[in-house]
Design a protein around this motif. Structure first.
Motif, PDB file in Angstrom:
ATOM      1  N   CYS A  69      -4.073  -3.274  -4.173  1.00  0.00           N
ATOM      2  CA  CYS A  69      -3.662  -3.527  -2.785  1.00  0.00           C
ATOM      3  C   CYS A  69      -4.219  -4.877  -2.307  1.00  0.00           C
ATOM      4  O   CYS A  69      -5.234  -5.365  -2.815  1.00  0.00           O
ATOM      5  CB  CYS A  69      -4.139  -2.409  -1.872  1.00  0.00           C
ATOM      6  SG  CYS A  69      -3.332  -0.819  -2.170  1.00  0.00           S
ATOM      7  N   ASP A  94      -5.667  -2.001   3.462  1.00  0.00           N
ATOM      8  CA  ASP A  94      -4.461  -1.455   2.838  1.00  0.00           C
ATOM      9  C   ASP A  94      -4.816  -0.383   1.810  1.00  0.00           C
ATOM     10  O   ASP A  94      -4.140   0.654   1.705  1.00  0.00           O
ATOM     11  CB  ASP A  94      -3.653  -2.573   2.165  1.00  0.00           C
ATOM     12  CG  ASP A  94      -2.800  -3.343   3.151  1.00  0.00           C
ATOM     13  OD1 ASP A  94      -2.837  -3.004   4.352  1.00  0.00           O
ATOM     14  OD2 ASP A  94      -2.099  -4.285   2.729  1.00  0.00           O
ATOM     15  N   LYS A 126      -5.661   2.817   3.627  1.00  0.00           N
ATOM     16  CA  LYS A 126      -4.453   3.480   4.123  1.00  0.00           C
ATOM     17  C   LYS A 126      -3.730   4.184   2.987  1.00  0.00           C
ATOM     18  O   LYS A 126      -3.240   5.317   3.146  1.00  0.00           O
ATOM     19  CB  LYS A 126      -3.524   2.462   4.797  1.00  0.00           C
ATOM     20  CG  LYS A 126      -4.025   1.960   6.142  1.00  0.00           C
ATOM     21  CD  LYS A 126      -2.970   1.156   6.881  1.00  0.00           C
ATOM     22  CE  LYS A 126      -2.734  -0.189   6.239  1.00  0.00           C
ATOM     23  NZ  LYS A 126      -1.812  -1.030   7.047  1.00  0.00           N
ATOM     24  N   ASP A 127      -3.659   3.523   1.843  1.00  0.00           N
ATOM     25  CA  ASP A 127      -3.021   4.119   0.660  1.00  0.00           C
ATOM     26  C   ASP A 127      -3.739   5.402   0.246  1.00  0.00           C
ATOM     27  O   ASP A 127      -3.124   6.455   0.070  1.00  0.00           O
ATOM     28  CB  ASP A 127      -3.025   3.079  -0.466  1.00  0.00           C
ATOM     29  CG  ASP A 127      -3.308   3.654  -1.841  1.00  0.00           C
ATOM     30  OD1 ASP A 127      -2.648   4.631  -2.223  1.00  0.00           O
ATOM     31  OD2 ASP A 127      -4.185   3.105  -2.532  1.00  0.00           O
ATOM     32  N   TRP A 139       0.813  -1.215   0.000  1.00  0.00           N
ATOM     33  CA  TRP A 139       0.000   0.000   0.000  1.00  0.00           C
ATOM     34  C   TRP A 139       0.845   1.263   0.000  1.00  0.00           C
ATOM     35  O   TRP A 139       0.470   2.264  -0.620  1.00  0.00           O
ATOM     36  CB  TRP A 139      -0.977   0.009   1.181  1.00  0.00           C
ATOM     37  CG  TRP A 139      -0.343   0.200   2.527  1.00  0.00           C
ATOM     38  CD1 TRP A 139       0.059  -0.768   3.389  1.00  0.00           C
ATOM     39  CD2 TRP A 139      -0.032   1.444   3.154  1.00  0.00           C
ATOM     40  NE1 TRP A 139       0.605  -0.216   4.519  1.00  0.00           N
ATOM     41  CE2 TRP A 139       0.557   1.140   4.413  1.00  0.00           C
ATOM     42  CE3 TRP A 139      -0.192   2.782   2.798  1.00  0.00           C
ATOM     43  CZ2 TRP A 139       0.990   2.138   5.289  1.00  0.00           C
ATOM     44  CZ3 TRP A 139       0.235   3.771   3.660  1.00  0.00           C
ATOM     45  CH2 TRP A 139       0.816   3.451   4.895  1.00  0.00           C
ATOM     46  N   TYR A 140       1.999   1.237   0.672  1.00  0.00           N
ATOM     47  CA  TYR A 140       2.821   2.443   0.751  1.00  0.00           C
ATOM     48  C   TYR A 140       3.465   2.772  -0.590  1.00  0.00           C
ATOM     49  O   TYR A 140       3.697   3.942  -0.906  1.00  0.00           O
ATOM     50  CB  TYR A 140       3.893   2.289   1.844  1.00  0.00           C
ATOM     51  CG  TYR A 140       4.628   0.969   1.825  1.00  0.00           C
ATOM     52  CD1 TYR A 140       5.753   0.784   1.034  1.00  0.00           C
ATOM     53  CD2 TYR A 140       4.183  -0.098   2.595  1.00  0.00           C
ATOM     54  CE1 TYR A 140       6.414  -0.427   0.988  1.00  0.00           C
ATOM     55  CE2 TYR A 140       4.833  -1.320   2.559  1.00  0.00           C
ATOM     56  CZ  TYR A 140       5.955  -1.485   1.764  1.00  0.00           C
ATOM     57  OH  TYR A 140       6.599  -2.697   1.718  1.00  0.00           O
TER      58      TYR A 140
END
Length: 478
Positions: A259, A264, A267-268, A39-40
């Motif tokens: 994701c 996730d 969060k992204d 996700w990051y």
């Protein structure tokens, strides 16, 4: 020659990413990245993907005509990203969608599904091709004309290179190349800011003080309801721009759907949603810094705001390193939007229009066809060579997103069924009504719609679906 070598080296890195990400690649890899993206990485890459090459050049120049009031829209973006994360993403993940327009078939019917996908293809092909054309023109003017390279060769080679590094891995490759391109864009941005400060012997503190005290540093407009820069117009429009042009756009959502799970993806979305405002604030701060530099050096400001950044960077005024990184920056920004647009249109054609998501041969052919049509649109814009026509195309794209807003809002906010056969006509009628209202109100009252036209368009589509499309049963549903 150094710039051309730098661009070729840059593409070699992109091809290396492509080779690394395409081992055991199949259609699921191309369309959804096998739902294995960190996700990051998606979040970092989406910052660059959300900033096209035109934005890279245009946002600094905005300060000449509207000061830093664009930040009002960017603040609205944050709430828009949260709305997408917690209202739309749960629906897309629950239904395990490959394309977001598949939701329309399940909720409203087959014609609604095809209409939504068709509006996306029309908007994305014209909008993405215009943005890429304008970046190609900048590179052509400041780089390739010097070597006698004709514009059609520039366009074909650049689109061909995009096809080359996306042809196998598709969206999985883009998650990683977008992260690399975002890093290149930020490197270029910070280097240009540093060089501008160096030219004026400024410290970081001096820079912030100079920007804050400049007349162009105004951010908020609360006192003029007629102005397009009014806070509430900009803020509310920013919310709906993100909901429509991110949450209802297959191009922007496809990477988010790679994701591993909904948490996730949320969060992204929230991470890069928060990042978007400070990133644009940096671009606007750079614009003011360049205005101050022009005043101190006695350099005349350009007539067109978009020429502010190229005037200082591509001309070599800030040094050769800035020329190189400016070129990489606009290439990175433009490619991170064009490559995902081509991939998303290929996905939409295969999954939504042809409904043959498992046919790998079709997917490869569609990818080639989309790339060729993309080149044809770029060359068409070059042939027209009219700023007014390009502006008209941008306006048309803003009109075509309104029906998508109305369709999804009707599906998500009501439990009614529609008469599916009316949906294509409603989606065509709504933008035409908006156009007529805009012209009529402007001629009678002097008021001109800004970004809020998108909300009006969506509301009209929603209202017509409610008035003309609601049925007491499901007999007309495909």
């Amino acid at each position: 020659m150094l710039i051309i070598v730098t661009i070729l080296a840059y593409f070699c890195v992109l091809l290396a990413f492509s080779k690394w990400t395409t081992r055991k690649a199949d259609n699921d890899t191309f369309y959804r990245g096998n739902r294995q993206s960190p996700w990051y990485m998606v979040a970092f890459g989406m910052v660059g993907a959300s900033i096209s090459g035109v934005t890279f050049v245009s946002v600094p120049g905005m300060v000449l005509v509207s000061d830093m009031t664009y930040i009002q829209t960017c603040l609205g973006f944050i709430l828009g990203y949260f709305a997408v994360a917690f209202l739309l993403l749960p629906v897309y993940y629950r239904l395990n969608l490959t394309t977001i327009y598949s939701y329309l078939r399940q909720r409203l019917g087959g014609r609604s599904y095809k209409t939504g996908a068709s509006f996306f293809l029309l908007s994305k092909m014209t909008g993405a091709a215009v943005r890429f054309y304008l970046v190609c023109m900048i590179l052509q003017t400041f780089v390739f004309d010097h070597y006698g390279i004709p514009f059609p060769v520039t366009a074909c080679v650049m689109v061909g290179l995009i096809w080359l590094y996306t042809r196998r891995g598709g969206i999985k490759t883009l998650v990683w190349t977008d992260s690399f391109q975002t890093a290149c864009m930020f490197t270029a941005l910070f280097l240009i800011i540093y060089q501008a400060m160096r030219q004026m012997d400024m410290s970081v503190g001096d820079m912030f003080s100079a920007i804050a005290n400049d007349s162009h540093s105004r951010m908020f407009v609360f006192d003029d309801w007629q102005s397009k820069q009014n806070f509430w117009k900009q803020f509310l429009s920013g919310i709906f721009i993100v909901i429509v042009m991110t949450g209802l756009d297959q191009d922007m959502m496809q990477k988010n759907l790679t994701c591993k799970n909904l948490r996730d993806a949320q969060k992204d979305m929230c991470t890069y949603g928060f990042a978007f405002a400070p990133v644009n604030l940096l671009f606007m701060a750079l614009g003011i810094l360049l205005v101050i530099l022009a005043q101190r050096q006695g350099v005349a400001l350009p007539a067109a705001p978009d020429e502010l950044l190229p005037m200082f960077t591509a001309s070599g005024y800030l040094g050769m390193a800035v020329v190189v990184f400016f070129t990489i920056g606009i290439v990175a920004a433009s490619f991170s939007s064009a490559d995902s647009a081509i991939t998303a249109m290929t996905t939409c054609l295969c999954v939504d229009i042809c409904e043959r998501s498992s046919d790998e041969r079709l997917r490869k052919r569609m990818h080639v066809m989309v790339s060729i049509v993309f080149i044809m649109f770029i060359l068409l814009f070059r042939l027209l060579n009219s700023t007014s026509i390009i502006d008209a195309i941008y306006i048309m794209c803003s009109y075509t997103y309104g029906p998508l807003l109305g369709l999804f809002a009707f599906g998500l906010l009501t439990k009614h069924q529609t008469n599916d056969k009316y949906v294509p006509y409603i989606c065509v009628a709504s933008p035409l009504l908006c156009f007529a209202l805009d012209k009529t109100i402007a001629s009678t009252t002097g008021y001109r719609f800004g970004y809020e036209l998108l909300m009006l368009n969506g509301f009209l589509t929603f209202a017509m679906l409610a008035v003309l499309g609601v049925l007491p049963d499901k007999t007309n549903r495909d």
